[in-house]
Design a protein around this motif. Structure first.
Motif, short mmCIF file in Angstrom:
data_model
loop_
_atom_site.label_atom_id
_atom_site.label_comp_id
_atom_site.label_asym_id
_atom_site.label_seq_id
_atom_site.Cartn_x
_atom_site.Cartn_y
_atom_site.Cartn_z
N THR A 1 -4.76 -2.83 4.99
CA THR A 1 -5.14 -1.41 5.10
C THR A 1 -3.97 -0.51 4.71
O THR A 1 -4.15 0.46 3.96
N GLN A 2 -2.79 -0.85 5.20
CA GLN A 2 -1.63 -0.01 4.87
C GLN A 2 -1.21 -0.19 3.41
O GLN A 2 -0.83 0.77 2.75
N ALA A 3 -1.28 -1.40 2.89
CA ALA A 3 -0.88 -1.62 1.50
C ALA A 3 -1.71 -0.76 0.55
O ALA A 3 -1.20 -0.18 -0.42
N LYS A 4 -3.00 -0.65 0.85
CA LYS A 4 -3.89 0.10 -0.04
C LYS A 4 -3.54 1.59 -0.07
O LYS A 4 -3.88 2.29 -1.05
N ARG A 5 -2.89 2.10 0.96
CA ARG A 5 -2.46 3.50 0.96
C ARG A 5 -1.51 3.79 -0.20
O ARG A 5 -1.44 4.91 -0.69
N TYR A 6 -0.78 2.75 -0.64
CA TYR A 6 0.28 2.95 -1.63
C TYR A 6 -0.06 2.34 -2.99
O TYR A 6 0.82 2.04 -3.78
N GLU A 7 -1.37 2.21 -3.25
CA GLU A 7 -1.80 1.61 -4.52
C GLU A 7 -1.23 2.37 -5.72
O GLU A 7 -0.81 1.76 -6.72
N GLU A 8 -1.19 3.68 -5.63
CA GLU A 8 -0.68 4.48 -6.74
C GLU A 8 0.76 4.14 -7.07
O GLU A 8 1.17 4.08 -8.24
N LEU A 9 1.57 3.89 -6.06
CA LEU A 9 2.98 3.53 -6.28
C LEU A 9 3.10 2.06 -6.69
O LEU A 9 3.91 1.72 -7.56
N LEU A 10 2.31 1.20 -6.08
CA LEU A 10 2.38 -0.22 -6.41
C LEU A 10 1.87 -0.51 -7.81
O LEU A 10 2.13 -1.59 -8.36
N ALA A 11 1.17 0.43 -8.41
CA ALA A 11 0.72 0.26 -9.78
C ALA A 11 1.86 0.43 -10.78
O ALA A 11 1.67 0.18 -11.97
N GLN A 12 3.03 0.83 -10.31
CA GLN A 12 4.18 0.94 -11.20
C GLN A 12 4.88 -0.42 -11.30
O GLN A 12 4.97 -1.15 -10.30
N PRO A 13 5.38 -0.78 -12.49
CA PRO A 13 5.93 -2.13 -12.69
C PRO A 13 7.13 -2.47 -11.81
O PRO A 13 7.35 -3.64 -11.51
N HIS A 14 7.89 -1.47 -11.38
CA HIS A 14 9.14 -1.74 -10.66
C HIS A 14 8.97 -1.65 -9.15
O HIS A 14 9.97 -1.60 -8.42
N VAL A 15 7.72 -1.68 -8.65
CA VAL A 15 7.47 -1.53 -7.22
C VAL A 15 6.79 -2.78 -6.68
O VAL A 15 5.75 -3.20 -7.19
N GLY A 16 7.38 -3.38 -5.64
CA GLY A 16 6.81 -4.52 -4.95
C GLY A 16 6.52 -4.19 -3.51
O GLY A 16 6.64 -3.04 -3.07
N LEU A 17 6.16 -5.21 -2.74
CA LEU A 17 5.68 -4.99 -1.37
C LEU A 17 6.33 -5.98 -0.42
O LEU A 17 6.49 -7.16 -0.75
N ALA A 18 6.71 -5.48 0.78
CA ALA A 18 7.28 -6.33 1.83
C ALA A 18 6.45 -6.17 3.10
O ALA A 18 6.10 -5.05 3.50
N LEU A 19 6.15 -7.30 3.73
CA LEU A 19 5.39 -7.31 4.99
C LEU A 19 6.34 -7.72 6.11
O LEU A 19 7.07 -8.70 5.99
N ASP A 20 6.29 -6.98 7.23
CA ASP A 20 7.22 -7.24 8.34
C ASP A 20 6.43 -7.58 9.61
O ASP A 20 6.09 -6.71 10.41
N PRO A 21 6.10 -8.88 9.80
CA PRO A 21 5.26 -9.27 10.95
C PRO A 21 5.86 -8.95 12.31
O PRO A 21 5.11 -8.89 13.30
N GLU A 22 7.16 -8.75 12.40
CA GLU A 22 7.76 -8.39 13.68
C GLU A 22 7.08 -7.15 14.26
O GLU A 22 6.97 -7.01 15.50
N TRP A 23 6.60 -6.29 13.39
CA TRP A 23 6.02 -5.02 13.83
C TRP A 23 4.51 -4.98 13.64
O TRP A 23 3.91 -3.91 13.56
N ARG A 24 3.89 -6.17 13.59
CA ARG A 24 2.42 -6.25 13.51
C ARG A 24 1.90 -6.59 14.91
O ARG A 24 2.01 -7.73 15.38
N LEU A 25 1.35 -5.61 15.60
CA LEU A 25 0.98 -5.75 17.01
C LEU A 25 -0.47 -6.18 17.20
O LEU A 25 -1.33 -5.86 16.39
N GLY A 26 -0.70 -6.89 18.30
CA GLY A 26 -2.06 -7.13 18.76
C GLY A 26 -2.61 -5.90 19.45
O GLY A 26 -1.89 -4.92 19.69
#
Length: 476
Positions: free
Chosen positions: A326-351
């Motif tokens: 859900t959060q990744a999709k918020r930044y689709e416009e930026l992630l569509a640029q060739p020099h932009v990647g994505l990092a997931l941080d499970p430490e902060w993924r809460l139940g």
């Protein structure tokens, strides 16, 4: 006497030169099966020639044979075939029949012996001068043949050139690794399994044809570069060193850090930003997810400045009680640029009932794989260079089912990032633990902490970490 004089005056009509007929590959992208030299030579002949009145034959086991036969085949525009072996035994006789070959130029004694024993339905000659005049096929830009090893694939490469096709050598089998811009003609024929499936090759060719490069060059994230990143959130020094200065200052600082690592490796070290796009929050916020999401407009100046400066950008997600996709999709416009990647941080993924700093978060592998699929599809659909997807971890329980991580998507390079801090012994213990039963096909990242490490590793110490030195090093 008159008759004899008349015959003597009759002009001699020269024989029409022999000409091979080339064929057009059936599809836009063809990957030829068979990695054995003899089998690949037959497959290449079948793909590129409709007929050939003359074919050249030599023995693969003869060290001098292919090297001597190659220039002859190219001069006369004829397929170069190899005598079968026990391990590599295509039906060479059947290919000669299909080609309608009437003359075989046999180079080397073994080639002569084989052609005689096989009773090929053609005249066997051993001297190029004994051939009737032959006209080679014209050059055709509409067909490009890809090879991985022109020495091991010499017969197939020679046949490709003899057919008039263009040739490109790609040692890694990936067009995105080409040192120069690779054009995309109407038909591409790839020699051998090193190029993957036709579908994978087609996608790689499409990316290569764009000419769009990653910071540091190339279109594949790793290997071929290392990244050294500032971690944090703009304007928030407490969240990491990226927030300790403005954009221009962060670019300078990232470049200085990367320069410390450059003498230690034989590949470009690319400066990078790891920007916390969604920050773990102690309050639920209006959406109740305990995550403060930056807007695209807030992040855009950093992303744009990084692009102009040759800096790679990772958007880091700390999603709280929502999910990563859900959060990744918020930044689709930026992630569509060739020099932009994505990092997931499970430490902060809460139940649903968890709170930050009360519990350490975790994520199930199905959620991670949903991001893999979405980001890979985005990269494919936008015809982008390979994109980096990184997952932070300092305890095994933070990624449930990690062994099922989907590493199959060629559009992505996946990195597991060791996010522990403390003494060297503690950091190495975390590093070793994370390597236990790690999924295949991942690379490794490492974080150095200015305040929490005691002491912080130097560049040389960081790069000496084994068994695989990290490809992504971040500083917090």
């Amino acid at each position: 006497m008159a008759c004899l004089l008349a015959l003597a005056c009759t002009p001699v009509v020269p024989l029409a030169p022999l000409t091979a007929r080339v064929s057009v590959p059936a599809g836009a992208t063809t990957v030829l099966d068979g990695d054995g030299p003899a089998a690949l030579a037959v497959a290449t002949s079948a793909a590129l020639f409709a007929s050939a009145p003359v074919a050249v034959l030599t023995a693969a086991a003869d060290p001098a044979g292919p090297a001597a036969a190659g220039p002859m085949a190219e001069r006369i525009g004829a397929p170069l075939l190899l005598t079968p072996t026990d391990e590599d035994s295509p039906d060479v006789r059947a290919e000669l029949t299909r080609l309608g070959t009437t003359t075989v130029l046999a180079v080397g004694e073994e080639a002569v012996r084989w052609a005689t024993a096989a009773e090929v339905a053609a005249r066997i000659v051993t001297d190029e001068a004994a051939l009737s005049p032959v006209v080679a096929p014209a050059h055709r830009q509409s067909v490009l043949v890809l090879a991985t090893d022109p020495t091991a694939q010499l017969a197939a490469v020679t046949t490709a050139r003899a057919s008039g096709a263009d040739l490109a050598v790609l040692p890694g089998g990936d067009p995105r690794l080409a040192s120069e811009h690779l054009r995309r003609p109407e038909h591409v024929v790839a020699l051998g399994s090193g190029f993957g499936s036709p579908e994978v090759l087609e996608q790689r060719l499409a990316v290569a044809a764009t000419g769009v490069m990653l910071p540091g060059g190339g279109q594949v994230a790793f290997p071929g570069r290392r990244m050294v990143a500032l971690y944090g959130h703009p304007g928030a020094p407490a969240l990491g060193v990226l927030g300790e200065q403005d954009i221009a200052g962060s670019i300078r600082r990232a470049r200085e850090l990367a320069a410390e690592y450059q003498p230690l490796v034989g590949e470009p070290v690319v400066p990078a930003f790891e920007i916390i796009a969604t920050v773990a929050d102690s309050v639920p916020g209006s959406d109740g997810n305990y995550s403060a999401e930056s807007s695209v407009d807030e992040l855009r100046p950093w992303v744009d400045a990084a692009r102009e400066a040759g800096v790679y950008v990772m958007l880091d997600l700390q999603p709280g009680r929502t999910d990563f996709l859900t959060q990744a999709k918020r930044y689709e416009e930026l992630l569509a640029q060739p020099h932009v990647g994505l990092a997931l941080d499970p430490e902060w993924r809460l139940g649903p009932q968890q709170l930050h700093r009360v519990q350490i978060g975790s994520v199930g592998i199905d959620e991670v794989n949903s991001v893999v699929t979405w980001l890979a599809d985005l990269t494919r659909d936008r015809v982008l260079p390979q994109k980096l997807l990184m997952v932070h971890q300092f305890r095994l329980m933070m990624i449930n089912g990690r062994d099922r991580l989907d590493t199959s998507r060629d559009e992505l390079s996946l990195v597991l990032h060791a996010d522990g801090f403390g003494t060297p012994d503690l950091k190495f213990a975390t590093w070793r633990t994370l390597h236990q039963a790690a999924p295949s096909g991942v690379r490794w990242g490492w974080k150095n902490f200015y305040d929490e490490d005691s002491p912080m590793f130097t560049a040389a110490q960081t790069m000496a970490i084994g068994p695989q030195s990290p490809v992504f090093i971040s500083f917090q």
